[in-house]
Write a protein that holds these residues in place. Structure first.
Motif, PDB file in Angstrom:
ATOM      1  N   VAL A   1       0.838  -1.202   0.000  1.00 19.75           N
ATOM      2  CA  VAL A   1       0.000   0.000   0.000  1.00 19.75           C
ATOM      3  C   VAL A   1       0.870   1.249   0.000  1.00 19.75           C
ATOM      4  O   VAL A   1       0.580   2.231  -0.699  1.00 19.75           O
ATOM      5  N   GLU A   2       1.967   1.204   0.738  1.00 19.88           N
ATOM      6  CA  GLU A   2       2.869   2.363   0.778  1.00 19.88           C
ATOM      7  C   GLU A   2       3.458   2.638  -0.602  1.00 19.88           C
ATOM      8  O   GLU A   2       3.473   3.793  -1.065  1.00 19.88           O
TER       9      GLU A   2
ATOM     10  N   SER B   1       0.896   4.080  -2.987  1.00 19.54           N
ATOM     11  CA  SER B   1       0.500   5.448  -2.645  1.00 19.54           C
ATOM     12  C   SER B   1       1.455   6.489  -3.228  1.00 19.54           C
ATOM     13  O   SER B   1       1.110   7.672  -3.315  1.00 19.54           O
ATOM     14  N   LYS B   2       2.655   6.069  -3.643  1.00 23.24           N
ATOM     15  CA  LYS B   2       3.681   7.001  -4.105  1.00 23.24           C
ATOM     16  C   LYS B   2       3.786   7.097  -5.620  1.00 23.24           C
ATOM     17  O   LYS B   2       4.538   7.930  -6.129  1.00 23.24           O
TER      18      LYS B   2
ATOM     19  N   ARG C   1      -5.554   6.374   2.017  1.00 21.11           N
ATOM     20  CA  ARG C   1      -4.140   6.153   1.736  1.00 21.11           C
ATOM     21  C   ARG C   1      -3.815   6.293   0.247  1.00 21.11           C
ATOM     22  O   ARG C   1      -2.769   6.840  -0.121  1.00 21.11           O
ATOM     23  N   LEU C   2      -4.692   5.760  -0.609  1.00 20.65           N
ATOM     24  CA  LEU C   2      -4.369   5.650  -2.027  1.00 20.65           C
ATOM     25  C   LEU C   2      -5.002   6.722  -2.889  1.00 20.65           C
ATOM     26  O   LEU C   2      -4.538   6.967  -4.008  1.00 20.65           O
ATOM     27  N   ASP C   3      -6.054   7.339  -2.412  1.00 22.15           N
ATOM     28  CA  ASP C   3      -6.742   8.372  -3.192  1.00 22.15           C
ATOM     29  C   ASP C   3      -7.148   9.531  -2.289  1.00 22.15           C
ATOM     30  O   ASP C   3      -8.329   9.877  -2.183  1.00 22.15           O
TER      31      ASP C   3
END
Length: 461
Positions: free
Chosen positions: A278-279, A282-283, A307-309
């Motif tokens: 997920v990290e 996210s980048k 986290r993602l959007d």
């Protein structure tokens, strides 16, 4: 812009636990391979990823539909013109049917040109008292049950890159070189209807497509507009060392992109909020999808959105529901309702394959076509009841006439499984079953007028 700073930010995943990573026996060899991969050209380009994000934004708004399909696990031996062509042919045939039925553009995404890695439930496998590392896909080790084949080898990451590159070259050549001509694709579908044991059921829809094409020609539509197709590549972003080595900074914007594929997804086993996958996702600026299984809670989904959007950008995030036919009606409504109420615009996609796997008496892992269809029907029913948009389907399929899933119009029986059971991992729908599914999804659209683009003219009964 600071390119080094952007790539350093995309490397922040290394500080977090990373599930489902191979136990590479030689860390120095892995570092040497990833250092070489960092010098390789992109497999896809940032602008192509942006185009897909725009198309997925239309899906999130209810103005388009996703067809995502391909192998459970690609193999290096499967990179041939014939095999890539046949997968592409199947996707194009399904897309033609779905485009007519839904009356909206169909976004065509392959599980292709990078789907060489698989998460596994156990790190090792035992046969006849011998314990070896489990097969994790051709990107990591070999399928043969020997110590040599099953030892993770980072050199395979370079072969994955080159195999993905060759596949993408073939896709681009076929998709733009006239192979995707709509008239030709429809003729393939006509042949399927004529040869199917239940083809009569699909005859009316096929005639409707005939009439639509004749109408377009009578109106003077330029035939060249229907001679090519956009096909995007996607895979599970599982091996983070590989993904990181193929992360580049877009010089137009200064943003980091994963250039291993247009769309990356995070699997059910690696979607931990405090985890490395997920990290990493996210980048990067690519469109991202997350698989949601039956244990997913609304709080999980909302936290993944944060986290993602975080900017709530339509097209950035898709949720791929893989609940199983017996759980879809229990779990999905609350997720869709709470996510919609939050104001997030995600694309909802059904994966009716992974929650419906069982083991046949012969020992073959398989799925029943009727179970796959039942989960798709449940997915549509949930969105119909909530007034939300069922954004697409995500299918494990092949263009070959394999015998891995049972059922379908040209029925595969349990006793047939051994005849052509060729998958490297999970069972796939064969070409006939895939086209059956497309026609029956078209019937669902006809019978359930829905929101967004589906509220347009439905297929005549």
């Amino acid at each position: 812009m600071n390119v080094d700073h952007t790539l350093a930010a995309a490397d922040s995943w290394r500080r977090l636990p990373a599930a489902q990573q191979p136990s590479w026996p030689d860390p120095d060899a892995l570092r040497a391979v990833t250092a070489e991969l960092e010098t390789y050209p992109p497999l896809v380009f940032a602008g192509e990823c942006d185009e897909l994000r725009d198309q997925l934004a239309a899906v999130a708004r209810g103005e388009a539909f996703v067809l995502q399909g391909g192998d459970c696990a690609e193999t290096f031996d499967g990179v041939s013109a014939d095999q890539v062509r046949d997968k592409l042919k199947t996707l194009l045939q399904m897309s033609a049917v779905l485009t007519y039925a839904t009356a909206v553009p169909v976004v065509k995404i392959g599980r292709i040109a990078g789907q060489y890695s698989k998460p596994r439930s156990q790190p090792t496998e035992t046969r006849g008292g011998v314990e070896l590392p489990t097969y994790r896909g051709d990107s990591v080790n070999g399928l043969a049950f020997t110590a040599e084949a099953r030892t993770p080898d980072p050199e395979r990451l370079k072969r994955m890159y080159h195999s993905s590159s060759a596949t993408l070259n073939l896709i681009r050549a076929f998709a733009t070189g006239g192979y995707a001509d709509l008239r030709q694709v429809h003729e393939w579908n006509r042949d399927f209807v004529a040869g199917s044991p239940i083809g009569e059921r699909y005859e009316r829809l096929a005639r409707g497509i005939d009439d639509a094409l004749s109408f377009l020609e009578a109106c003077g539509a330029d035939p060249s507009q229907f001679h090519s197709a956009g096909i995007y590549a996607s895979h599970e972003a599982l091996l983070l060392d590989y993904e990181a080595a193929l992360t580049r900074t877009d010089l137009r914007t200064g943003s980091a992109y994963a250039v291993s594929g247009h769309l990356l997804w995070i699997g059910e086993r690696t979607r931990q909020l405090d985890g490395a996958h997920v990290e990493y996702a996210s980048k990067v600026r690519n469109p991202i999808a997350v698989k949601l299984g039956p244990t997913t809670t609304p709080d999980d989904a909302l936290a993944l959105i944060d986290r993602l959007d975080p900017d709530r950008e339509p097209g950035r995030l898709s949720f791929i529901a893989r609940m199983g036919k017996d759980r879809i009606l229990d779990v999905l409504p609350d997720l869709v309702e709470k996510v919609t109420a939050s104001g997030a615009q995600v694309a909802w996609i059904s994966d009716p394959m992974h929650g419906n796997t069982f083991t046949a008496p012969s020992g073959h892992k398989t799925r029943h076509f009727d179970d796959v269809l039942a989960e798709v029907r449940g997915f549509f029913d949930v969105h119909h009841a909530l007034g939300t948009h069922p954004g697409g389907i995500h299918i494990e399929l092949t263009g070959d006439n394999v015998t891995e899933c049972v059922g379908g119009g040209d029925e595969v029986l349990v006793d047939d499984l051994h005849r052509r059971y060729e998958t490297a991992c999970d069972p796939r729908l064969n070409r006939f079953q895939s086209l059956d599914l497309a026609f029956q999804v078209a019937e669902l659209v006809r019978d359930r007028p829905l929101v967004g683009g589906f509220a347009r003219q439905p297929v005549a009964a």
